[in-house]
Design a protein around this motif. Structure first.
Motif, PDB file in Angstrom:
ATOM      1  N   LEU A  12      -8.695  -4.261  -3.004  1.00 25.35           N
ATOM      2  CA  LEU A  12      -8.236  -5.506  -2.402  1.00 25.35           C
ATOM      3  C   LEU A  12      -8.945  -6.687  -3.055  1.00 25.35           C
ATOM      4  O   LEU A  12     -10.173  -6.699  -3.170  1.00 25.35           O
ATOM      5  CB  LEU A  12      -8.518  -5.518  -0.892  1.00 25.35           C
ATOM      6  CG  LEU A  12      -7.962  -4.356  -0.066  1.00 25.35           C
ATOM      7  CD1 LEU A  12      -8.377  -4.520   1.393  1.00 25.35           C
ATOM      8  CD2 LEU A  12      -6.457  -4.287  -0.187  1.00 25.35           C
ATOM      9  N   TRP A  19      -3.570 -11.970  -0.446  1.00 25.61           N
ATOM     10  CA  TRP A  19      -4.306 -10.750  -0.777  1.00 25.61           C
ATOM     11  C   TRP A  19      -3.546  -9.994  -1.859  1.00 25.61           C
ATOM     12  O   TRP A  19      -2.336  -9.752  -1.719  1.00 25.61           O
ATOM     13  CB  TRP A  19      -4.469  -9.843   0.436  1.00 25.61           C
ATOM     14  CG  TRP A  19      -5.461 -10.349   1.445  1.00 25.61           C
ATOM     15  CD1 TRP A  19      -6.226 -11.463   1.357  1.00 25.61           C
ATOM     16  CD2 TRP A  19      -5.772  -9.738   2.699  1.00 25.61           C
ATOM     17  NE1 TRP A  19      -7.009 -11.599   2.463  1.00 25.61           N
ATOM     18  CE2 TRP A  19      -6.761 -10.552   3.313  1.00 25.61           C
ATOM     19  CE3 TRP A  19      -5.319  -8.604   3.362  1.00 25.61           C
ATOM     20  CZ2 TRP A  19      -7.291 -10.250   4.567  1.00 25.61           C
ATOM     21  CZ3 TRP A  19      -5.859  -8.292   4.591  1.00 25.61           C
ATOM     22  CH2 TRP A  19      -6.838  -9.119   5.194  1.00 25.61           C
ATOM     23  N   VAL A  21      -3.214  -6.404  -3.583  1.00 24.83           N
ATOM     24  CA  VAL A  21      -3.524  -5.002  -3.302  1.00 24.83           C
ATOM     25  C   VAL A  21      -3.197  -4.195  -4.548  1.00 24.83           C
ATOM     26  O   VAL A  21      -2.024  -4.014  -4.899  1.00 24.83           O
ATOM     27  CB  VAL A  21      -2.725  -4.469  -2.090  1.00 24.83           C
ATOM     28  CG1 VAL A  21      -3.156  -3.040  -1.760  1.00 24.83           C
ATOM     29  CG2 VAL A  21      -2.926  -5.383  -0.891  1.00 24.83           C
ATOM     30  N   THR A  23      -3.120  -0.650  -6.504  1.00 24.34           N
ATOM     31  CA  THR A  23      -3.031   0.762  -6.140  1.00 24.34           C
ATOM     32  C   THR A  23      -2.870   1.619  -7.394  1.00 24.34           C
ATOM     33  O   THR A  23      -2.325   1.170  -8.408  1.00 24.34           O
ATOM     34  CB  THR A  23      -1.839   1.019  -5.204  1.00 24.34           C
ATOM     35  OG1 THR A  23      -0.612   0.740  -5.897  1.00 24.34           O
ATOM     36  CG2 THR A  23      -1.923   0.141  -3.961  1.00 24.34           C
ATOM     37  N   TYR A  34       0.445  -5.339  -5.469  1.00 22.03           N
ATOM     38  CA  TYR A  34       1.288  -5.839  -4.380  1.00 22.03           C
ATOM     39  C   TYR A  34       0.647  -7.105  -3.808  1.00 22.03           C
ATOM     40  O   TYR A  34      -0.579  -7.249  -3.800  1.00 22.03           O
ATOM     41  CB  TYR A  34       1.445  -4.787  -3.276  1.00 22.03           C
ATOM     42  CG  TYR A  34       2.040  -3.485  -3.751  1.00 22.03           C
ATOM     43  CD1 TYR A  34       3.412  -3.276  -3.708  1.00 22.03           C
ATOM     44  CD2 TYR A  34       1.231  -2.466  -4.242  1.00 22.03           C
ATOM     45  CE1 TYR A  34       3.968  -2.074  -4.146  1.00 22.03           C
ATOM     46  CE2 TYR A  34       1.773  -1.269  -4.680  1.00 22.03           C
ATOM     47  CZ  TYR A  34       3.143  -1.080  -4.638  1.00 22.03           C
ATOM     48  OH  TYR A  34       3.685   0.111  -5.077  1.00 22.03           O
ATOM     49  N   ILE A  36       0.402  -9.593  -0.422  1.00 22.00           N
ATOM     50  CA  ILE A  36       0.653  -9.764   1.012  1.00 22.00           C
ATOM     51  C   ILE A  36      -0.085 -11.027   1.465  1.00 22.00           C
ATOM     52  O   ILE A  36      -1.031 -11.483   0.818  1.00 22.00           O
ATOM     53  CB  ILE A  36       0.188  -8.548   1.845  1.00 22.00           C
ATOM     54  CG1 ILE A  36      -1.321  -8.331   1.683  1.00 22.00           C
ATOM     55  CG2 ILE A  36       0.945  -7.299   1.444  1.00 22.00           C
ATOM     56  CD1 ILE A  36      -1.852  -7.207   2.547  1.00 22.00           C
ATOM     57  N   THR A  41      -2.762  -7.743   8.420  1.00 26.05           N
ATOM     58  CA  THR A  41      -3.223  -6.355   8.421  1.00 26.05           C
ATOM     59  C   THR A  41      -2.088  -5.366   8.685  1.00 26.05           C
ATOM     60  O   THR A  41      -2.145  -4.221   8.219  1.00 26.05           O
ATOM     61  CB  THR A  41      -4.322  -6.163   9.478  1.00 26.05           C
ATOM     62  OG1 THR A  41      -3.853  -6.607  10.752  1.00 26.05           O
ATOM     63  CG2 THR A  41      -5.557  -6.987   9.101  1.00 26.05           C
ATOM     64  N   LEU A  44      -0.612  -4.602   5.419  1.00 22.54           N
ATOM     65  CA  LEU A  44      -1.529  -3.783   4.628  1.00 22.54           C
ATOM     66  C   LEU A  44      -1.474  -2.329   5.066  1.00 22.54           C
ATOM     67  O   LEU A  44      -1.361  -1.413   4.230  1.00 22.54           O
ATOM     68  CB  LEU A  44      -2.946  -4.327   4.765  1.00 22.54           C
ATOM     69  CG  LEU A  44      -4.049  -3.516   4.060  1.00 22.54           C
ATOM     70  CD1 LEU A  44      -3.811  -3.448   2.566  1.00 22.54           C
ATOM     71  CD2 LEU A  44      -5.424  -4.113   4.366  1.00 22.54           C
ATOM     72  N   CYS A  67     -10.358   3.063  -0.377  1.00 16.61           N
ATOM     73  CA  CYS A  67     -10.142   1.633  -0.545  1.00 16.61           C
ATOM     74  C   CYS A  67     -11.474   0.946  -0.836  1.00 16.61           C
ATOM     75  O   CYS A  67     -12.544   1.438  -0.457  1.00 16.61           O
ATOM     76  CB  CYS A  67      -9.509   1.050   0.720  1.00 16.61           C
ATOM     77  SG  CYS A  67      -9.091  -0.697   0.617  1.00 16.61           S
ATOM     78  N   ILE A  78     -12.614  -6.168   7.832  1.00 17.51           N
ATOM     79  CA  ILE A  78     -11.574  -5.366   7.176  1.00 17.51           C
ATOM     80  C   ILE A  78     -12.058  -3.938   7.004  1.00 17.51           C
ATOM     81  O   ILE A  78     -11.297  -2.979   7.184  1.00 17.51           O
ATOM     82  CB  ILE A  78     -11.212  -5.988   5.810  1.00 17.51           C
ATOM     83  CG1 ILE A  78     -10.722  -7.426   5.997  1.00 17.51           C
ATOM     84  CG2 ILE A  78     -10.160  -5.150   5.093  1.00 17.51           C
ATOM     85  CD1 ILE A  78     -10.462  -8.159   4.704  1.00 17.51           C
ATOM     86  N   THR A  89     -13.467   3.338   3.243  1.00 14.22           N
ATOM     87  CA  THR A  89     -13.499   2.027   2.608  1.00 14.22           C
ATOM     88  C   THR A  89     -14.903   1.733   2.108  1.00 14.22           C
ATOM     89  O   THR A  89     -15.881   2.003   2.803  1.00 14.22           O
ATOM     90  CB  THR A  89     -13.060   0.934   3.596  1.00 14.22           C
ATOM     91  OG1 THR A  89     -11.776   1.277   4.145  1.00 14.22           O
ATOM     92  CG2 THR A  89     -12.946  -0.410   2.909  1.00 14.22           C
TER      93      THR A  89
END
Length: 375
Positions: A12, A19, A21, A23, A34, A36, A41, A44, A67, A78, A89
């Protein structure tokens, strides 16, 4: 070589409005980005669920998600949200990431998020030197730091307001400010260096600064009372409060210093004294090349608030604990030297004092020659 782990990597890149993202699915080298809205959230979590479903359809096996994001303005909420949804995370320390050392590097959010994906992949593969991960405090541990941090901010504000008052008076040839207790009487008869009455608008500004100054002082007193009350009525689940009380029982270590040390450092577990000093940033930087082998200045890569507190505490230790072994070590090492040599030595003493206080809170070992308040 493609990444062969069975973990979906997610990174992130956080900002105030958007934000990113990043991947990377198992076995696929190419990453996807991506976008957002910041703080969304639900979007996400929906995206992470879709990634798991997509991977399960293609590989016929379920894959876990890992993550990461950089520590920063958004704090740790988060991390707690994703952890509550069973998503491992990691919070990355931004300054610890190994980067290309060329003087000029491109900087975009997309490059940053792709770099985080590479860091996360290497970290999960076992390369723990690629970066440092932040130990996320519990909500109670984080909230316990609020009182002394707010007090530090208010003390800085008090100093700033007082300096502003003195600076305004100095422009009129006045070298000291009126007493706060007799302010109105003193300001009415105050004259400039050339014998004039204070200008009307300057007087009004000084009066407003005085009210702000008094308000900040009241807030500091209120915080001190709140800190003492919390220490007296602490619940049994708070394992840090006994450490605060123990530190405050040493002559020369005040209640505020004890709270800063215990809430900022001693709530954590350290394997040895090197880890402790490194966390605070009081360890020297080694420099070895060919026949050169020496230590340079301290790293300053740790907790700056505690580092400043320890240097202040070291000076106070010399005053209030003159018969201790640490004070004797400082006098023997410095002697009659002044200036830079004395400042360098006080940093070394601050490191020794930090280790001694840590041992005191962990094992009850009193620093050699130190005097306790109860004695």
């Amino acid at each position: 070589m493609s990444f062969t782990s069975d973990t979906i990597l997610v990174a992130l890149e956080l900002s105030n409005t958007l934000w990113l993202v990043g991947t990377r699915l198992p076995g696929i080298r190419k990453s996807h980005i991506y976008r957002i809205d910041a703080g969304d959230t639900d979007a996400l979590l929906k995206l992470l669920g879709e990634l798991q479903s997509r991977n399960q359809k293609t590989s016929k096996t379920g894959a876990s998600i890992a993550c990461c994001f950089e520590a920063g303005r958004d704090g740790f909420w988060i991390h707690r949200l994703l952890t509550d949804h069973n998503i491992p995370t990691h919070v990355v320390e931004p300054t610890s990431i190994l980067v290309n050392r060329r003087a000029k590097r491109a900087k975009t959010d997309r490059l940053d998020v792709e770099g985080l994906l590479r860091v996360l992949a290497a970290y999960l593969a076992g390369d723990t030197q690629i970066c440092s991960m932040v130990r996320v405090p519990t909500p109670d541990e984080e909230d316990g730091k609020r009182v002394h941090r707010e007090r530090e901010y208010l003390v800085q504000e008090r100093t700033r307001i007082e300096n502003r008052i003195l600076a305004l008076l100095a422009t009129q040839g006045i070298r000291s400010r009126p007493s706060l207790r007799t302010w109105e009487r003193d300001i009415a008869v105050l004259e400039t260096g050339d014998g004039r009455k204070l200008p009307r608008h300057l007087t009004a500004e000084l009066n407003r600064l005085r009210r702000r100054f008094c308000l900040v002082r009241e807030l500091i007193t209120e915080l001190d009372a709140e800190r003492d009350e919390l220490l007296a009525t602490t619940p049994p689940s708070d394992i840090v409060a006994p450490k605060v009380a123990a530190l405050a029982g040493i002559y020369g270590v005040g209640s505020n210093f004890a709270a800063v040390l215990a809430r900022e450092v001693f709530y954590r577990q350290f394997g040895n004294r090197k880890q402790l000093a490194s966390y605070v940033g009081l360890t020297p930087i080694p420099h070895q090349s060919g026949s050169v082998d020496k230590d340079r200045r301290i790293g300053r890569a740790g907790n700056a608030r505690v580092r400043k507190t320890m240097v202040q505490a070291a000076w106070l230790w010399l005053r209030y604990q003159p018969d201790s072994e640490l004070s004797a070590w400082f006098r023997q090492r410095v002697g009659a030297l002044k200036g830079r040599a004395r400042r360098i030595a006080i940093v070394a003493m601050a490191r020794k004092l930090l280790i001694a206080l840590w041992r005191f809170t962990e094992t009850g070992e009193i620093p050699a020659g130190a005097i306790l308040r109860t004695a």
